[in-house]
Design a protein around this motif. Structure first.
Motif, PDB file in Angstrom:
ATOM      1  N   PRO A 104      25.755   4.240  -7.573  1.00 48.21           N
ATOM      2  CA  PRO A 104      25.568   5.584  -8.138  1.00 48.21           C
ATOM      3  C   PRO A 104      24.291   6.251  -7.614  1.00 48.21           C
ATOM      4  O   PRO A 104      23.212   5.653  -7.652  1.00 48.21           O
ATOM      5  CB  PRO A 104      25.485   5.347  -9.650  1.00 48.21           C
ATOM      6  CG  PRO A 104      25.461   3.879  -9.859  1.00 48.21           C
ATOM      7  CD  PRO A 104      25.689   3.172  -8.569  1.00 48.21           C
ATOM      8  N   PHE A 105      24.437   7.481  -7.131  1.00 46.95           N
ATOM      9  CA  PHE A 105      23.282   8.244  -6.633  1.00 46.95           C
ATOM     10  C   PHE A 105      22.239   8.400  -7.738  1.00 46.95           C
ATOM     11  O   PHE A 105      21.046   8.358  -7.494  1.00 46.95           O
ATOM     12  CB  PHE A 105      23.779   9.612  -6.153  1.00 46.95           C
ATOM     13  CG  PHE A 105      22.776  10.403  -5.352  1.00 46.95           C
ATOM     14  CD1 PHE A 105      21.844   9.797  -4.530  1.00 46.95           C
ATOM     15  CD2 PHE A 105      22.783  11.799  -5.419  1.00 46.95           C
ATOM     16  CE1 PHE A 105      20.938  10.551  -3.778  1.00 46.95           C
ATOM     17  CE2 PHE A 105      21.885  12.558  -4.681  1.00 46.95           C
ATOM     18  CZ  PHE A 105      20.958  11.932  -3.867  1.00 46.95           C
ATOM     19  N   ARG A 106      22.745   8.562  -8.980  1.00 41.75           N
ATOM     20  CA  ARG A 106      21.830   8.767 -10.118  1.00 41.75           C
ATOM     21  C   ARG A 106      20.850   7.600 -10.232  1.00 41.75           C
ATOM     22  O   ARG A 106      19.686   7.783 -10.550  1.00 41.75           O
ATOM     23  CB  ARG A 106      22.680   8.898 -11.389  1.00 41.75           C
ATOM     24  CG  ARG A 106      21.979   9.262 -12.671  1.00 41.75           C
ATOM     25  CD  ARG A 106      21.557  10.715 -12.690  1.00 41.75           C
ATOM     26  NE  ARG A 106      20.147  10.842 -12.401  1.00 41.75           N
ATOM     27  CZ  ARG A 106      19.559  11.956 -11.978  1.00 41.75           C
ATOM     28  NH1 ARG A 106      20.236  13.044 -11.768  1.00 41.75           N
ATOM     29  NH2 ARG A 106      18.267  11.989 -11.754  1.00 41.75           N
ATOM     30  N   ASP A 141       0.836  -1.209   0.000  1.00 43.64           N
ATOM     31  CA  ASP A 141       0.000   0.000   0.000  1.00 43.64           C
ATOM     32  C   ASP A 141       0.863   1.248   0.000  1.00 43.64           C
ATOM     33  O   ASP A 141       0.502   2.256  -0.592  1.00 43.64           O
ATOM     34  CB  ASP A 141      -0.894   0.017   1.249  1.00 43.64           C
ATOM     35  CG  ASP A 141      -1.787  -1.197   1.294  1.00 43.64           C
ATOM     36  OD1 ASP A 141      -2.581  -1.379   0.357  1.00 43.64           O
ATOM     37  OD2 ASP A 141      -1.659  -1.996   2.251  1.00 43.64           O
ATOM     38  N   ASP A 142       1.977   1.194   0.726  1.00 40.14           N
ATOM     39  CA  ASP A 142       2.821   2.381   0.871  1.00 40.14           C
ATOM     40  C   ASP A 142       4.272   2.027   0.602  1.00 40.14           C
ATOM     41  O   ASP A 142       4.758   0.993   1.064  1.00 40.14           O
ATOM     42  CB  ASP A 142       2.751   2.934   2.311  1.00 40.14           C
ATOM     43  CG  ASP A 142       1.338   3.317   2.705  1.00 40.14           C
ATOM     44  OD1 ASP A 142       0.629   3.915   1.877  1.00 40.14           O
ATOM     45  OD2 ASP A 142       0.947   3.000   3.848  1.00 40.14           O
ATOM     46  N   LEU A 143       4.954   2.908  -0.094  1.00 43.98           N
ATOM     47  CA  LEU A 143       6.395   2.773  -0.309  1.00 43.98           C
ATOM     48  C   LEU A 143       7.072   3.920   0.408  1.00 43.98           C
ATOM     49  O   LEU A 143       6.850   5.089   0.062  1.00 43.98           O
ATOM     50  CB  LEU A 143       6.721   2.838  -1.815  1.00 43.98           C
ATOM     51  CG  LEU A 143       6.016   1.826  -2.707  1.00 43.98           C
ATOM     52  CD1 LEU A 143       6.413   2.030  -4.170  1.00 43.98           C
ATOM     53  CD2 LEU A 143       6.329   0.394  -2.266  1.00 43.98           C
ATOM     54  N   TRP A 144       7.857   3.603   1.435  1.00 44.03           N
ATOM     55  CA  TRP A 144       8.596   4.623   2.194  1.00 44.03           C
ATOM     56  C   TRP A 144      10.050   4.532   1.759  1.00 44.03           C
ATOM     57  O   TRP A 144      10.744   3.547   2.071  1.00 44.03           O
ATOM     58  CB  TRP A 144       8.448   4.383   3.703  1.00 44.03           C
ATOM     59  CG  TRP A 144       7.067   4.711   4.205  1.00 44.03           C
ATOM     60  CD1 TRP A 144       5.953   4.992   3.462  1.00 44.03           C
ATOM     61  CD2 TRP A 144       6.647   4.805   5.579  1.00 44.03           C
ATOM     62  NE1 TRP A 144       4.871   5.237   4.284  1.00 44.03           N
ATOM     63  CE2 TRP A 144       5.274   5.133   5.580  1.00 44.03           C
ATOM     64  CE3 TRP A 144       7.295   4.636   6.789  1.00 44.03           C
ATOM     65  CZ2 TRP A 144       4.548   5.293   6.760  1.00 44.03           C
ATOM     66  CZ3 TRP A 144       6.571   4.797   7.968  1.00 44.03           C
ATOM     67  CH2 TRP A 144       5.209   5.135   7.952  1.00 44.03           C
ATOM     68  N   CYS A 145      10.494   5.535   1.020  1.00 41.00           N
ATOM     69  CA  CYS A 145      11.786   5.457   0.336  1.00 41.00           C
ATOM     70  C   CYS A 145      12.798   6.406   0.976  1.00 41.00           C
ATOM     71  O   CYS A 145      12.523   7.598   1.159  1.00 41.00           O
ATOM     72  CB  CYS A 145      11.610   5.841  -1.135  1.00 41.00           C
ATOM     73  SG  CYS A 145      10.324   4.893  -1.972  1.00 41.00           S
ATOM     74  N   LYS A 146      13.967   5.862   1.216  1.00 41.65           N
ATOM     75  CA  LYS A 146      15.036   6.636   1.848  1.00 41.65           C
ATOM     76  C   LYS A 146      15.650   7.623   0.862  1.00 41.65           C
ATOM     77  O   LYS A 146      16.005   7.260  -0.262  1.00 41.65           O
ATOM     78  CB  LYS A 146      16.097   5.627   2.310  1.00 41.65           C
ATOM     79  CG  LYS A 146      17.347   6.229   2.900  1.00 41.65           C
ATOM     80  CD  LYS A 146      18.426   5.158   3.111  1.00 41.65           C
ATOM     81  CE  LYS A 146      18.077   4.179   4.189  1.00 41.65           C
ATOM     82  NZ  LYS A 146      17.887   4.794   5.501  1.00 41.65           N
ATOM     83  N   LEU A 147      15.782   8.881   1.279  1.00 46.43           N
ATOM     84  CA  LEU A 147      16.574   9.862   0.521  1.00 46.43           C
ATOM     85  C   LEU A 147      17.217  10.786   1.559  1.00 46.43           C
ATOM     86  O   LEU A 147      16.593  11.724   2.052  1.00 46.43           O
ATOM     87  CB  LEU A 147      15.706  10.659  -0.460  1.00 46.43           C
ATOM     88  CG  LEU A 147      16.488  11.630  -1.354  1.00 46.43           C
ATOM     89  CD1 LEU A 147      17.431  10.904  -2.298  1.00 46.43           C
ATOM     90  CD2 LEU A 147      15.559  12.529  -2.166  1.00 46.43           C
ATOM     91  N   ASP A 148      18.473  10.489   1.874  1.00 46.13           N
ATOM     92  CA  ASP A 148      19.161  11.187   2.970  1.00 46.13           C
ATOM     93  C   ASP A 148      20.054  12.311   2.492  1.00 46.13           C
ATOM     94  O   ASP A 148      20.656  13.003   3.325  1.00 46.13           O
ATOM     95  CB  ASP A 148      20.074  10.190   3.731  1.00 46.13           C
ATOM     96  CG  ASP A 148      19.296   9.055   4.398  1.00 46.13           C
ATOM     97  OD1 ASP A 148      18.107   9.237   4.688  1.00 46.13           O
ATOM     98  OD2 ASP A 148      19.902   7.986   4.627  1.00 46.13           O
ATOM     99  N   ALA A 149      20.202  12.457   1.180  1.00 40.44           N
ATOM    100  CA  ALA A 149      21.218  13.392   0.663  1.00 40.44           C
ATOM    101  C   ALA A 149      20.727  14.075  -0.603  1.00 40.44           C
ATOM    102  O   ALA A 149      19.738  13.646  -1.219  1.00 40.44           O
ATOM    103  CB  ALA A 149      22.501  12.616   0.360  1.00 40.44           C
ATOM    104  N   GLY A 150      21.450  15.124  -0.986  1.00 40.24           N
ATOM    105  CA  GLY A 150      21.138  15.811  -2.239  1.00 40.24           C
ATOM    106  C   GLY A 150      22.285  15.740  -3.226  1.00 40.24           C
ATOM    107  O   GLY A 150      22.100  15.972  -4.421  1.00 40.24           O
ATOM    108  N   SER A 151      23.483  15.435  -2.726  1.00 39.27           N
ATOM    109  CA  SER A 151      24.657  15.368  -3.605  1.00 39.27           C
ATOM    110  C   SER A 151      25.258  13.971  -3.541  1.00 39.27           C
ATOM    111  O   SER A 151      25.098  13.253  -2.544  1.00 39.27           O
ATOM    112  CB  SER A 151      25.714  16.385  -3.159  1.00 39.27           C
ATOM    113  OG  SER A 151      26.256  15.979  -1.908  1.00 39.27           O
ATOM    114  N   GLU A 152      25.941  13.609  -4.612  1.00 39.22           N
ATOM    115  CA  GLU A 152      26.575  12.285  -4.691  1.00 39.22           C
ATOM    116  C   GLU A 152      27.551  12.068  -3.519  1.00 39.22           C
ATOM    117  O   GLU A 152      27.550  11.022  -2.871  1.00 39.22           O
ATOM    118  CB  GLU A 152      27.339  12.182  -6.026  1.00 39.22           C
ATOM    119  CG  GLU A 152      28.055  10.866  -6.228  1.00 39.22           C
ATOM    120  CD  GLU A 152      27.299   9.941  -7.176  1.00 39.22           C
ATOM    121  OE1 GLU A 152      26.669  10.438  -8.124  1.00 39.22           O
ATOM    122  OE2 GLU A 152      27.337   8.724  -6.947  1.00 39.22           O
ATOM    123  N   ALA A 153      28.355  13.092  -3.212  1.00 37.18           N
ATOM    124  CA  ALA A 153      29.392  12.929  -2.186  1.00 37.18           C
ATOM    125  C   ALA A 153      28.756  12.694  -0.810  1.00 37.18           C
ATOM    126  O   ALA A 153      29.180  11.808  -0.060  1.00 37.18           O
ATOM    127  CB  ALA A 153      30.286  14.157  -2.151  1.00 37.18           C
TER     128      ALA A 153
END
Ligand code: SF4
Length: 277
Positions: free
Chosen positions: A181-183, A158-170
């Motif tokens: 790869p972050f991409r 029902d729900d997908l809780w997706c991790k996104l801890d950063a904005g840049s590759e480094a």
């Protein structure tokens, strides 16, 4: 008719579960039933803030889906009755004595085992039968959404809780401890968010005393804005920090005011975001 067990037997049964574990969650306002598809404790990330104790060896990698389903069935049945007589559940407030969700969230990335699609389908069928209305959630780092078998299995949730801890590759490599790869993660999030709304979960913390700087937060907001601009839907963004002390001494909690400022920057970009404690 099932044998009625005393409390010690209950406790022993719960402790010997291989895949299914109960957690009383204030955030979920009830009992969250966790499904651990990584008893081997292997993960394709190595987040410094990870709470999994990898100083002791894990179990076998192979998932016995039949055993998993039977553990879940037993716990769902118990949760509608005598689980609440068992410490520590007996101290839970009456209004929280309910199953709030079933969440695939264990000692690694749940989509990595080959049994993930089969386990997802079996758990969804059991949920439909025994606990309709209880949401089935996947907590994931989205690294494998591009794999057809994984993507197809997402439909069971029902729900997908997706991790996104950063904005840049480094920073991504630093905070999630990976060379993937972050991409790829960003492309995967967009791929799935174009099909259905996703929830973003961001763990924001200090590393060696320093949290993500303003440029990193601006980049993180921009990555989510790009998902939306690309036709993806983000239901909401959960911003949180470490609650318990992680094993890596470099990690520490980010101040609540800073978390609020970060959530406000996401809201300013049109993303529903809130701090979760
Ligand atoms: S993705 Fe989750 S399980 Fe894997 S290392 Fe990070 S916090 Fe731990």
């Amino acid at each position: 008719m099932a044998r009625r067990l005393d409390f010690q037997d209950h406790r022993r049964e719960l402790e010997t579960n291989r895949y299914v574990y109960p957690v009383v969650s204030r955030r979920a306002r009830g009992l969250s039933i966790g499904v651990n598809l990584n008893p081997d404790k292997l993960c394709n990330f190595d987040c410094p803030y990870c709470q999994v104790d990898r100083t002791t060896p894990g179990g076998p990698s192979r998932i016995d889906v039949v055993a998993l389903v039977s553990e879940l069935e037993a716990l769902l049945e118990r949760a509608s009755g005598d689980l609440w007589a068992l410490p520590p559940f007996d101290s839970v407030a009456k209004e929280l004595r309910r199953v709030a969700d079933i969440a695939f969230a264990g000692d690694g990335e749940p989509t990595t085992p080959p049994e993930f699609p089969k386990a997802a389908r079996a758990v969804r069928e059991l949920r439909d039968r025994l606990a309709p209305g209880v949401p089935l959630r996947l907590l994931t780092n989205a690294t494998l959404f591009h794999k057809e078998k994984v993507r197809t299995a997402l439909a069971e949730f029902d729900d997908l809780w997706c991790k996104l801890d950063a904005g840049s590759e480094a920073y991504f490599q630093l905070v999630d401890g990976t060379r993937l790869p972050f991409r790829r993660i960003l492309d995967n999030l967009l791929l799935v968010a174009r099909e259905r709304p996703i929830v973003i979960q961001a763990m924001l913390l200090t590393l060696d005393g320093a949290g993500p700087d303003d440029a990193e937060i601006a980049a993180w907001v921009e990555r989510m804005r790009e998902i939306v601009a690309g036709g993806g839907r983000i239901d909401h963004v959960q911003v949180y920090s470490v609650a318990r002390k992680p094993s890596d001494p470099r990690c520490g909690p980010l101040a609540h005011e800073r978390l609020e400022t970060i959530a406000a920057s996401a809201r300013a970009a049109g993303l529903p975001a809130a701090v979760y404690v």
